[in-house]
Design a protein around this motif. Structure first.
Motif, mmCIF file in Angstrom:
data_model
loop_
_atom_site.group_PDB
_atom_site.id
_atom_site.type_symbol
_atom_site.label_atom_id
_atom_site.label_comp_id
_atom_site.label_asym_id
_atom_site.label_seq_id
_atom_site.Cartn_x
_atom_site.Cartn_y
_atom_site.Cartn_z
ATOM 1 N N ALA A 169 80.454 32.418 8.195
ATOM 2 C CA ALA A 169 79.552 33.546 8.416
ATOM 3 C C ALA A 169 78.472 33.258 9.463
ATOM 4 O O ALA A 169 78.160 34.137 10.276
ATOM 5 N N PRO A 170 77.852 32.046 9.495
ATOM 6 C CA PRO A 170 76.832 31.794 10.521
ATOM 7 C C PRO A 170 77.340 31.951 11.951
ATOM 8 O O PRO A 170 76.552 32.265 12.851
ATOM 9 N N ILE A 171 78.638 31.750 12.169
ATOM 10 C CA ILE A 171 79.200 31.964 13.507
ATOM 11 C C ILE A 171 79.070 33.436 13.888
ATOM 12 O O ILE A 171 78.628 33.783 14.991
ATOM 13 N N GLY A 172 79.461 34.311 12.969
ATOM 14 C CA GLY A 172 79.342 35.739 13.226
ATOM 15 C C GLY A 172 77.907 36.172 13.423
ATOM 16 O O GLY A 172 77.593 36.955 14.334
ATOM 17 N N TYR A 173 76.991 35.662 12.570
ATOM 18 C CA TYR A 173 75.575 36.029 12.692
ATOM 19 C C TYR A 173 75.015 35.607 14.051
ATOM 20 O O TYR A 173 74.268 36.358 14.690
ATOM 21 N N THR A 174 75.352 34.385 14.477
ATOM 22 C CA THR A 174 74.772 33.842 15.705
ATOM 23 C C THR A 174 75.258 34.594 16.935
ATOM 24 O O THR A 174 74.463 34.976 17.806
ATOM 25 N N LEU A 175 76.562 34.812 17.032
ATOM 26 C CA LEU A 175 77.095 35.543 18.184
ATOM 27 C C LEU A 175 76.587 36.976 18.201
ATOM 28 O O LEU A 175 76.293 37.535 19.265
ATOM 29 N N PHE A 176 76.468 37.577 17.026
ATOM 30 C CA PHE A 176 75.909 38.927 16.940
ATOM 31 C C PHE A 176 74.463 38.947 17.430
ATOM 32 O O PHE A 176 74.063 39.849 18.186
ATOM 33 N N ALA A 177 73.675 37.967 17.017
ATOM 34 C CA ALA A 177 72.267 37.914 17.418
ATOM 35 C C ALA A 177 72.135 37.758 18.931
ATOM 36 O O ALA A 177 71.287 38.395 19.567
ATOM 37 N N VAL A 178 72.970 36.906 19.520
ATOM 38 C CA VAL A 178 72.919 36.703 20.976
ATOM 39 C C VAL A 178 73.312 37.986 21.704
ATOM 40 O O VAL A 178 72.650 38.405 22.665
ATOM 41 N N ALA A 179 74.405 38.630 21.263
ATOM 42 C CA ALA A 179 74.845 39.871 21.898
ATOM 43 C C ALA A 179 73.797 40.970 21.736
ATOM 44 O O ALA A 179 73.554 41.759 22.660
ATOM 45 N N LEU A 180 73.166 41.009 20.566
ATOM 46 C CA LEU A 180 72.120 41.999 20.331
ATOM 47 C C LEU A 180 70.936 41.774 21.266
ATOM 48 O O LEU A 180 70.374 42.727 21.833
ATOM 49 N N GLY A 181 70.559 40.517 21.460
ATOM 50 C CA GLY A 181 69.470 40.203 22.376
ATOM 51 C C GLY A 181 69.797 40.597 23.808
ATOM 52 O O GLY A 181 68.947 41.121 24.538
ATOM 53 N N ILE A 182 71.044 40.362 24.226
ATOM 54 C CA ILE A 182 71.460 40.725 25.580
ATOM 55 C C ILE A 182 71.388 42.241 25.778
ATOM 56 O O ILE A 182 70.859 42.730 26.788
ATOM 57 N N LEU A 183 71.929 42.991 24.807
ATOM 58 C CA LEU A 183 71.886 44.453 24.920
ATOM 59 C C LEU A 183 70.451 44.961 24.939
ATOM 60 O O LEU A 183 70.110 45.856 25.732
ATOM 61 N N ALA A 184 69.602 44.392 24.078
ATOM 62 C CA ALA A 184 68.201 44.795 24.065
ATOM 63 C C ALA A 184 67.541 44.527 25.412
ATOM 64 O O ALA A 184 66.709 45.305 25.886
ATOM 65 N N GLY A 185 67.930 43.418 26.058
ATOM 66 C CA GLY A 185 67.390 43.099 27.376
ATOM 67 C C GLY A 185 67.816 44.092 28.439
ATOM 68 O O GLY A 185 67.043 44.434 29.338
ATOM 69 N N THR A 186 69.071 44.579 28.355
ATOM 70 C CA THR A 186 69.537 45.568 29.331
ATOM 71 C C THR A 186 68.849 46.915 29.126
ATOM 72 O O THR A 186 68.733 47.705 30.065
ATOM 73 N N LEU A 187 68.408 47.186 27.899
ATOM 74 C CA LEU A 187 67.741 48.454 27.607
ATOM 75 C C LEU A 187 66.263 48.425 27.990
ATOM 76 O O LEU A 187 65.753 49.353 28.614
#
Length: 329
Positions: A169-187
Motif C-alpha cells: 500500500a505505501p507504494i500506491g500512496y507515495t506515487l499518488f502523492a507525487v502525481a497529486l503534487g505535480i498536478l497541483a503544480g500545473t494548476l
C-alpha cells in the motif's frame, strides 16, 4: 533530460536521504529493544505455540501479552512518522516539480531545446517516481520489521496506521502523492500553493478510502459463541474486528464493545454468571458473544485492492498533468 532532472532535484534527494537516516536512527534501537523483549519474555514462543486458531481456551498468553503491552504499546504512535512519508514525498518532490519551473520561468528554456512538453513532464515524473518507488519499498519493509512484535501481540496488521505503512500500500500512496503534487503544480504554477493543495487533497482522499471504502472492500464475517463457552475468540489471530458485543436470545446487542466469559476460567460460577444477565434486565437468554470482522488472511487481498485504487488515481493524475502542461504558456 535525465541528467538535467537529477541536477535540479539532487538537493531534495539528499535531504530525503538525511531524513530517512534520522528516522532509522530513532526506530532501529526501539525495534531491536522490542524484539529482544518479545522473545526474552517468552511471549514470542507462547504466541507461536498458540497459533492463529479462531478460538482458544484458558488465559493463554494474556499475562505475558499485558506486560509487553504496558511497556511498548505507546511506541506504536511512532508509526505516524511512517504514515507521513508518502505525504512528504508529494509535498517536497511532487509539488515543486512543475510549479518551481514555471514560477522561475526556466521551463521555456527547456522547451526551446527540442524537448517536447510531454517528454519533459513524463521524464520528470519517471525519475522522481522511480526514486519515490524505491523509498516507499524501503520504508514499507522497515515499518513491517519494526511493527511486527506489536502486531503479533494482538494489535494486528489490519489496525489503522499499521495497515497503511507496510505491504504494498505505501507504494500506491507515495506515487499518488507525487502525481497529486505535480498536478497541483500545473494548476497553481506556484510552489507554496501547490503544496497546500496537495496536502489538503491527499488527506481528504486517504481519509475517504480508509474510513469509507476499505471496510467495504469485502463482506465482513460474523463470529458468535456462548458466554459460558469454555473457549473464547483468539484476539491474537490478527483479525480486523469492526464491532463486537454481547447479544441476548432475541439477537439484541445488550452490551456493545464488550466480551464476557462465564466459563470455568471466566467469571466464576457459570450458572450464577449467566443468571445475572437476566436479573440485570438484559432480556431472555441464551447470551452470546458476537463480533463482526475481516479475517487476518485477507490482509494481502485488501493491500492489493487499495494499492490498485491509488495506482489508478496516479495514472489519472499524471494524464491530467500532461494535458495541463500543454496549456502552460
Amino acid at each position: 533530460m535525465i541528467w538535467l532532472t537529477w541536477r535540479q532535484h539532487r538537493k531534495q534527494a539528499l535531504w530525503t536521504a538525511v531524513a530517512l537516516a534520522v528516522l532509522a536512527a530513532v526506530l532501529v534501537p526501539t525495534g531491536l529493544s522490542m524484539r529482544s523483549s518479545f522473545e526474552d519474555s517468552g511471549l514470542g514462543a507462547c504466541l507461536r505455540a498458540q497459533g492463529h486458531a479462531r478460538f482458544v481456551s484458558g488465559e493463554g498468553c494474556e499475562a505475558l501479552s499485558q506486560r509487553f503491552a504496558n511497556q511498548y504499546d505507546s511506541t506504536a504512535f511512532l508509526a505516524i512518522l511512517f504514515v507521513l512519508l508518502p505525504l512528504l514525498a508529494g509535498l517536497f518532490l511532487g509539488a515543486p516539480l512543475v510549479a518551481r519551473e514555471v514560477e522561475n520561468g526556466t521551463h521555456r528554456l527547456v522547451w526551446t531545446q527540442g524537448i517536447s512538453r510531454r517528454r519533459w513532464i513524463l521524464t520528470k515524473f519517471g525519475l522522481i517516481g522511480a526514486v519515490a518507488l524505491v523509498l516507499s519499498v524501503g520504508f514499507a519493509l522497515g515499518a513491517a520489521w519494526w511493527l511486527a512484535p506489536l502486531a503479533d501481540n494482538g494489535l494486528g496488521r489490519f489496525r489503522y496506521l499499521f495497515f497503511d505503512v507496510q505491504g504494498v500500500a505505501p507504494i500506491g500512496y507515495t506515487l499518488f502523492a507525487v502525481a497529486l503534487g505535480i498536478l497541483a503544480g500545473t494548476l497553481s504554477r506556484r510552489t507554496l500553493p501547490a503544496m497546500g493543495v496537495s496536502l489538503a487533497a491527499f488527506i481528504a482522499v486517504r481519509a475517504l478510502v480508509e474510513l469509507l471504502a476499505r471496510p467495504a472492500f469485502l463482506p465482513a464475517k460474523s463470529l458468535t459463541y456462548a458466554i459460558d463457552s469454555p473457549v473464547t475468540a483468539n484476539r491474537f489471530a490478527g483479525d480486523w474486528v469492526y464491532q463486537q458485543g454481547v447479544r441476548n436470545g432475541s439477537g439484541t446487542l445488550v452490551l456493545p464493545d464488550a466480551r464476557v466469559g462465564c466459563g470455568p476460567d471466566g467469571a466464576g460460577d457459570t450458572a450464577r454468571c449467566v443468571a445475572r444477565f437476566a436479573e440485570d434486565g438484559f432480556g431472555p437468554g441464551p447470551y452470546t458473544n458476537w463480533q463482526e470482522y475481516q479475517p487476518a488472511d485477507r490482509f494481502w487481498t485488501f493491500q492489493a485492492i487499495e494499492t490498485g485504487v491509488f495506482l489508478a488515481l496516479t495514472a489519472l493524475l499524471v494524464t491530467l498533468a500532461v494535458r495541463r502542461v500543454r496549456r502552460i504558456a
